[in-house]
Structure formats: C-alpha cells, structure tokens
Design a protein around this motif. Structure first.
Motif, short mmCIF file in Angstrom:
data_model
loop_
_atom_site.label_atom_id
_atom_site.label_comp_id
_atom_site.label_asym_id
_atom_site.label_seq_id
_atom_site.Cartn_x
_atom_site.Cartn_y
_atom_site.Cartn_z
N TRP A 216 0.84 -1.20 0.00
CA TRP A 216 0.00 0.00 0.00
C TRP A 216 0.88 1.26 0.00
O TRP A 216 0.63 2.19 -0.76
N ALA A 217 1.88 1.24 0.86
CA ALA A 217 2.78 2.39 0.95
C ALA A 217 3.50 2.61 -0.38
O ALA A 217 3.65 3.75 -0.84
N ARG A 218 3.95 1.54 -1.00
CA ARG A 218 4.67 1.68 -2.27
C ARG A 218 3.78 2.31 -3.34
O ARG A 218 4.24 3.13 -4.13
N GLN A 219 2.51 1.92 -3.35
CA GLN A 219 1.59 2.53 -4.31
C GLN A 219 1.42 4.02 -4.04
O GLN A 219 1.35 4.84 -4.97
N GLU A 220 1.35 4.39 -2.76
CA GLU A 220 1.23 5.80 -2.41
C GLU A 220 2.48 6.58 -2.82
O GLU A 220 2.40 7.68 -3.37
N PHE A 221 3.64 6.01 -2.56
CA PHE A 221 4.90 6.69 -2.91
C PHE A 221 5.02 6.85 -4.42
O PHE A 221 5.45 7.90 -4.91
N ASP A 222 4.63 5.81 -5.18
CA ASP A 222 4.68 5.90 -6.63
C ASP A 222 3.74 6.99 -7.15
O ASP A 222 4.07 7.71 -8.11
N ALA A 223 2.59 7.11 -6.51
CA ALA A 223 1.63 8.14 -6.93
C ALA A 223 2.19 9.54 -6.71
O ALA A 223 2.01 10.44 -7.55
N ILE A 224 2.89 9.73 -5.60
CA ILE A 224 3.49 11.05 -5.33
C ILE A 224 4.60 11.34 -6.33
O ILE A 224 4.69 12.44 -6.89
N ALA A 225 5.44 10.34 -6.59
CA ALA A 225 6.58 10.55 -7.48
C ALA A 225 6.14 10.82 -8.91
O ALA A 225 6.80 11.58 -9.64
N SER A 226 5.03 10.24 -9.34
CA SER A 226 4.59 10.39 -10.72
C SER A 226 3.58 11.51 -10.92
O SER A 226 3.19 11.79 -12.05
N ALA A 227 3.16 12.15 -9.84
CA ALA A 227 2.15 13.20 -9.95
C ALA A 227 2.71 14.42 -10.68
O ALA A 227 3.85 14.84 -10.42
N PRO A 228 1.95 15.01 -11.60
CA PRO A 228 2.42 16.23 -12.28
C PRO A 228 2.39 17.41 -11.32
O PRO A 228 1.74 17.35 -10.27
N PRO A 229 3.09 18.50 -11.66
CA PRO A 229 3.02 19.69 -10.81
C PRO A 229 1.57 20.16 -10.68
O PRO A 229 0.80 20.05 -11.65
N PRO A 230 1.16 20.64 -9.53
CA PRO A 230 -0.23 21.09 -9.37
C PRO A 230 -0.54 22.29 -10.25
O PRO A 230 0.33 23.12 -10.52
N GLU A 231 -1.78 22.37 -10.71
CA GLU A 231 -2.22 23.52 -11.50
C GLU A 231 -2.25 24.76 -10.61
O GLU A 231 -2.53 24.67 -9.42
N PRO A 232 -1.93 25.93 -11.19
CA PRO A 232 -2.04 27.17 -10.39
C PRO A 232 -3.45 27.32 -9.84
O PRO A 232 -4.44 27.03 -10.53
N ARG A 233 -3.55 27.76 -8.61
CA ARG A 233 -4.86 27.90 -7.97
C ARG A 233 -5.64 29.03 -8.62
O ARG A 233 -5.11 30.13 -8.84
N LYS A 234 -6.90 28.78 -8.96
CA LYS A 234 -7.76 29.80 -9.55
C LYS A 234 -8.25 30.76 -8.47
O LYS A 234 -8.65 30.35 -7.38
N ASP A 235 -8.19 32.05 -8.78
CA ASP A 235 -8.64 33.09 -7.84
C ASP A 235 -8.05 32.89 -6.44
O ASP A 235 -8.79 32.72 -5.45
N PRO A 236 -6.73 32.90 -6.31
CA PRO A 236 -6.14 32.67 -4.99
C PRO A 236 -6.54 33.72 -3.95
O PRO A 236 -6.49 33.45 -2.75
N TRP A 237 -6.96 34.88 -4.40
CA TRP A 237 -7.37 35.93 -3.47
C TRP A 237 -8.58 35.51 -2.64
O TRP A 237 -8.81 36.04 -1.54
N ARG A 238 -9.34 34.56 -3.15
CA ARG A 238 -10.53 34.11 -2.40
C ARG A 238 -10.16 33.34 -1.13
O ARG A 238 -11.03 33.08 -0.29
#
Length: 429
Positions: A216-238
């Motif tokens: 289970w942990a290995r699957q979680e670690f693989d998901a973190i390593a392969s995740a793309p950079p997060p999209e910029p937050r829309k309307d961060p002022w909110r």
C-alpha cells in the motif's frame, strides 16, 4: 518494543559520544538520547560549481537510498523556493547545498535518477526541489509511512524519537533560511534532519511489512513521485483569511484588488505578502470601503507605522474598485467542480445526504480497523463524488471503477469498495 524499534536497535547509529546505547537510542533509564552532532561533523556549505561537481560524483558513487530535505523561508520571502538542500547517502556522507549560489541542481538530480529518495512529508519539499531541477523517480515518504502504520504523531522529531529513540532539536524549523551566512547552529540542525532519515525509513519499512501495508505504501509513494506539478490555484485571493465576512460584490472587488496589489509588491520586494499587508487589514478595508486616505488610516492594519505613500497606494486600489461597473465585479462564491458542500445536501438531495452519512460511517469504521487516518484510506472528495452521483448499477465493480476514475490507488479500491458499496445500496432507516 515494536519491530520498528527492534530494527532501529540493530542499526549502527551514532551520537556525540560515539556508539548509541544497546537499545538503539534510549538510555538505561529508558529516556530518549539527544542527537547533538552529525556523525562526521557539520559539512561545509556547497556554494560553488567545483564543490557541487565533487558532491555530485560522491553521491552518484554512494549506495542505497538517499535522504533529502529542503529548507524554505516561509513567512519571510515571497514564494516557496529552497534556500538550503540537505542530502545524505551511504558512502557519500552529508551534503549541505546553497541553491541560491548553485540554482541549477539538475545534474545532481540526474545523478540520483533511479535511486530511492527518502523525504519526510515529500509533497511539501517536492515543489521547491523541482524548481532547481531535482525530481525523484522513486521515493519513500517517512511521514506518510507513519500515517499508514498508525503512528499517532508523525512529525519528524516525534517519529525519530518514537521509532529510533533519539531526540532531534527542532528549534530552527521556522527561521529565515534566506539569511546569509547561515549560522552554525542552523547548519547543525539542517544536517541532523537527514542524519537518521534512512534509518527511520528502514525501520518503518519493516513495520509496514509486518502490518501487511508495505505494498500500500509503495503505491502511495509511486503516486506522489509520478504526480504532475499542481495547477495554479484559480482566484487565490478568495483564500484571504476572514473572507467569510465579505458579502457584497464591491467589497469582494476590494479584496481582489488589494490582494493582487499586495502580491505584486511582495513579489517585487521578495518578501512574504503578509509582511506587506495582513489579510485582516485587507478584509477591514473591504468592509469599510474608505473614501479617503484618512479614513483608511483609521482602520486596523493601517496604523501609524504605515507611511503616507503606502496609504495612498492602498487607497488607490480601493478607488479603482469604486470605478468598476457591476459586471466587472467578482461574483460571490466560487464555481465548484463536483458536488456541493455536504452541509447543503440535506436540502438539495436528502437521498444523497443519507448515502454520504452511511458511507462516512463505513469509511470511519474501516479506517479504525486498519489503524490509519480516514483521509489516507480514501480521499474524502472521492467518497463525496461517489455518493452524490453513484453508478447507475451500484455494484462492487462499478464502485471500484468510479473510485479508480477519481484517482484512488488499487489498494484503496480493494479495501474501500465493499464497505462503500454496502453503504450506497443500504435502504434508508
């Protein structure tokens, strides 16, 4: 003693006085041992290309996983860039690298490609490491491992103490790491943060294996390593703190304009936005809608320390909003992808609210049985989405497919699907 602690007891850790006590860290009285000094002392900070090249060669020639950490200057500087990078690997020792003097560490990242990186709370450090060219292909997150293994406290200090029997000094975690030169006590603290990270990883791996959770942990670690950079937050002022007080559209416009003005100034000056103007002051100005500099100066957050020129720039921002048409003003709330907030479900769809209540109870019971936080067992958003729009045929295969579509890992789908299917198909009481 847990298996994790037994693993730690067998490891060759070192403190200031040489080898640790026989039980792997705790003293004869059972008290944890303070870890006062890195095994090889505090290394010189790498701040030139020649020294960096030597370190890259040493770490490429090392063996086993590499411990990685980064220090930022949150609350002091704009953004989340790294101001110190720490690494440790068997055969290479510890390295402290100044990413201001050496802003491109892609060669180091490439030298460690394919090597397992050990980080604590990896998602916090990966964005700033990515900015300087360091991206792992494999990782082990000791904080996440602790969550999956059921540890009640998963901060690095608590984990090192509870698992390995050593106390890390944490007094410099929130200092201004953009300071140059970095004081020796800070460098000692930084080096010690990676001193036992691989030892902790080894102990946690054995504990996860004992509990049947290692895959289970290995699957979680693989998901973190392969995740793309997060999209910029829309309307961060909110996300301005205290926004719940702001109701009218023109007031929302003032929050947006002041936030954006503050952000431009903070970026130009390379300081934390909160040091330019507080969220509380932004909300005060939005609620009051002052018409003059004098009225603005009377508000909380715009006191006597705010110079006339600064007051005029903030008032100009408020005045710009006054000139906007109604159509140019922001709308209250934010378009939400997916289901509405759960508090609204009882009115909008009572059947969905009943499904969600049953699903939450089932997930909570399963998380308790597996001894891990509910949010690590399955993302709450995935549960909400399945409950708001369940599959037409809510059998296990359909529920499993829905969870997979929402990004659940195979182990999560396997564990949660039966309980969630039962909750979705249960008849209302």
């Amino acid at each position: 003693m847990t298996d994790a602690q037994e693993t730690a007891a067998a490891s060759s850790l070192r403190t200031t006085g040489g080898a640790p006590p026989d039980d792997g860290g705790s003293t004869a009285s059972g008290a944890p041992t303070p870890l006062l000094e890195p095994r090889e002392g505090i290394p010189e900070v790498i701040a030139d290309e020649a020294s960096l090249a030597e370190a890259i060669a040493a770490f490429a020639a090392g063996s086993g996983p590499v411990a990685v950490d980064a220090e930022r200057a949150s609350g002091y500087r704009y953004g989340q860039r790294a101001y110190l990078v720490q690494l440790r690997r068997q055969g290479a020792g510890t390295a402290l690298i100044d990413p201001v003097a050496c802003p491109d560490l892609s060669a180091l990242g490439e030298a460690l490609s394919g090597v397992e990186w050990v980080l604590h709370a990896a998602t916090q450090d990966l964005p700033c490491l990515r900015e300087i060219g360091m991206v792992p292909t494999r990782l082990f997150d000791t904080e996440l491992a602790g969550r999956l293994a059921g540890f009640p406290r998963v901060g690095l200090g608590a984990m090192v103490e509870g698992v390995l029997g050593f106390v890390l000094e944490k007094g410099h975690s929130a200092v201004d790491w953009s300071t140059r030169p970095l004081p020796e006590p800070w460098l000692r603290y930084a080096a010690l943060d990676v001193e036992l990270l691989v030892d902790l990883r080894d102990a946690l791996e054995k504990e996860l294996d004992r509990q049947g959770k290692l895959e289970w942990a290995r699957q979680e670690f693989d998901a973190i390593a392969s995740a793309p950079p997060p999209e910029p937050r829309k309307d961060p002022w909110r996300r301005t703190s205290g926004m719940h007080k702001v109701r009218r559209r023109r007031q929302l416009g003032v929050v947006r304009e002041l936030w954006q003005t503050r952000d431009r100034i903070a970026q130009r000056r390379d300081v934390s936005p909160g040091k330019v103007l507080s969220d509380a002051a932004i909300v005060e100005a939005a609620l009051a809608l002052p018409t003059t500099v004098q009225a603005l100066a009377a508000l909380n957050g715009f006191g006597h320390r705010t110079g006339r020129r600064q007051l005029e720039q903030w008032q100009a921002a408020v005045d710009r909003v006054r000139s906007l048409t109604e159509a140019q003003l922001p709308l209250p709330g934010q378009p939400v992808a997916g289901p509405p907030p759960p508090r609204a479900w009882a009115d909008k769809d009572p059947a969905a609210a009943a499904r969600l209540s049953a699903a939450r109870a089932a997930v909570s019971a399963l998380a308790e049985e597996l001894n891990m936080p509910q949010e690590n067992l399955i993302a709450p958003d995935s549960v909400r989405r399945v409950c708001w729009e369940p599959p037409a045929q809510a059998d296990e295969s359909a529920v499993a497919a829905a969870l997979t579509g929402f990004g659940a890992r195979p182990w999560q789908v396997e564990q949660v699907t039966p309980a969630l299917t039962a909750a979705l198909t249960a008849k209302p009481a």
